[in-house]
Write a protein that holds these residues in place. Sequence first.
Motif, PDB file in Angstrom:
ATOM      1  N   LEU A 171      15.330 -72.527 -28.794  1.00 51.08           N
ATOM      2  CA  LEU A 171      14.983 -72.366 -30.205  1.00 51.08           C
ATOM      3  C   LEU A 171      13.713 -73.118 -30.560  1.00 51.08           C
ATOM      4  CD1 LEU A 171      18.545 -72.651 -31.788  1.00 51.08           C
ATOM      5  CD2 LEU A 171      17.118 -70.599 -31.659  1.00 51.08           C
ATOM      6  N   PHE A 172      13.599 -74.350 -30.082  1.00 51.43           N
ATOM      7  CA  PHE A 172      12.395 -75.121 -30.393  1.00 51.43           C
ATOM      8  C   PHE A 172      11.155 -74.501 -29.754  1.00 51.43           C
ATOM      9  CE2 PHE A 172      14.996 -78.863 -31.719  1.00 51.43           C
ATOM     10  CZ  PHE A 172      14.318 -79.121 -32.905  1.00 51.43           C
ATOM     11  N   PRO A 209      10.946 -81.523 -29.691  1.00 50.54           N
ATOM     12  CA  PRO A 209      10.512 -82.837 -30.182  1.00 50.54           C
ATOM     13  C   PRO A 209       9.925 -83.724 -29.082  1.00 50.54           C
ATOM     14  CG  PRO A 209      12.565 -82.223 -31.236  1.00 50.54           C
ATOM     15  CD  PRO A 209      12.290 -81.158 -30.196  1.00 50.54           C
ATOM     16  N   GLY A 210      10.516 -83.678 -27.890  1.00 47.04           N
ATOM     17  CA  GLY A 210       9.982 -84.488 -26.801  1.00 47.04           C
ATOM     18  C   GLY A 210       8.602 -84.053 -26.381  1.00 47.04           C
ATOM     19  N   ALA A 260       6.073 -85.086 -28.994  1.00 50.87           N
ATOM     20  CA  ALA A 260       5.784 -86.524 -28.935  1.00 50.87           C
ATOM     21  C   ALA A 260       4.801 -86.848 -27.815  1.00 50.87           C
ATOM     22  CB  ALA A 260       7.077 -87.310 -28.739  1.00 50.87           C
ATOM     23  N   LEU A 261       4.849 -86.083 -26.722  1.00 55.46           N
ATOM     24  CA  LEU A 261       3.966 -86.320 -25.581  1.00 55.46           C
ATOM     25  C   LEU A 261       2.726 -85.438 -25.621  1.00 55.46           C
ATOM     26  CD1 LEU A 261       4.484 -88.358 -23.208  1.00 55.46           C
ATOM     27  CD2 LEU A 261       6.488 -87.858 -24.607  1.00 55.46           C
ATOM     28  N   GLY A 262       2.571 -84.625 -26.657  1.00 55.31           N
ATOM     29  CA  GLY A 262       1.401 -83.754 -26.758  1.00 55.31           C
ATOM     30  C   GLY A 262       1.415 -82.618 -25.766  1.00 55.31           C
ATOM     31  N   LEU A 263       2.603 -82.039 -25.511  1.00 55.82           N
ATOM     32  CA  LEU A 263       2.738 -80.942 -24.550  1.00 55.82           C
ATOM     33  C   LEU A 263       3.185 -79.673 -25.260  1.00 55.82           C
ATOM     34  CD1 LEU A 263       4.687 -82.828 -21.728  1.00 55.82           C
ATOM     35  CD2 LEU A 263       2.213 -82.678 -22.048  1.00 55.82           C
ATOM     36  N   TRP A 317      11.320 -84.803 -21.455  1.00 53.24           N
ATOM     37  CA  TRP A 317      12.716 -84.419 -21.254  1.00 53.24           C
ATOM     38  C   TRP A 317      13.650 -85.568 -21.644  1.00 53.24           C
ATOM     39  CZ3 TRP A 317      16.707 -86.198 -18.135  1.00 53.24           C
ATOM     40  CH2 TRP A 317      17.826 -85.357 -18.022  1.00 53.24           C
ATOM     41  N   LEU A 318      13.282 -86.790 -21.313  1.00 56.79           N
ATOM     42  CA  LEU A 318      14.115 -87.936 -21.670  1.00 56.79           C
ATOM     43  C   LEU A 318      14.185 -88.115 -23.184  1.00 56.79           C
ATOM     44  CD1 LEU A 318      13.020 -90.526 -18.945  1.00 56.79           C
ATOM     45  CD2 LEU A 318      15.245 -89.370 -19.147  1.00 56.79           C
TER      46      LEU A 318
END
Length: 235
Positions: free
Chosen positions: A78-79, A88-89, A92-95, A35-36
């Motif tokens: 949308l993402f 994107p977050g 990046a964290l593989g979630l 989230w950050l």
Amino acid sequence: MSEAPPLDTLRQVETPEGVALVLRAAGAVPRALAWLIDLAVRATVYFSAATVLGLAGETGAGVMLLLLFVLTWGYPILFEVLWHGQTPGKRALGLRVLRGDGAPVGWLASITRNFLRTVDMLPVLYGAGLVSMLADAHSRRLGDLVADTVVVYVDPPRRPSVLPPGEVQRWPVPLGVEEQQALVAFGERSRALSVARQNELCEHLSPVTGLQGDAARERVLAAARWLAGRSAGDA
């Protein structure tokens, strides 16, 4: 499957086709970090646009308000729907966000879970959402519970099974799923074991094969190749 962080839990679901899936639900810490990252991305886009739109007077101010709305509400929806459940977050964290049954998240579910962030944010700093995640076995916030969604780890793609070359032969008796997986796993790991250790393990199956030593090992490897769907001579 790679090791999950100790606070994460496993969620087992069965698809309509009868395929069993094991999902690794992500806990509060990796989700907060994702989230950050998304917050930083949105802030960068907003303030970059503001430097240009600020020169356009009232029209620019109106566009900035529209952009703020899109970044606040449209960005995650949308993402999640168009980018395989990942912002994107999260990527990046593989979630990834999935429906509770393991299917891809859809528009209604994504809209529901994201609009209910207004409830999860109460009374401050996602307090209600954090309490819900700590109380739920699969770390779901209130929005996830209502939308029937879950945030899980994305497992890395599995490497194709590689067995030593040799004969392919069907196992003489029917095998359960776990027994089939055990034979294939032995074949894949056999190169890391000494021949003596391989023989020792395969001789445990002598009551079925009637073989000892190298013959027992070759019989088990032949069955592993057959179960893996490989033809003779494949490496």
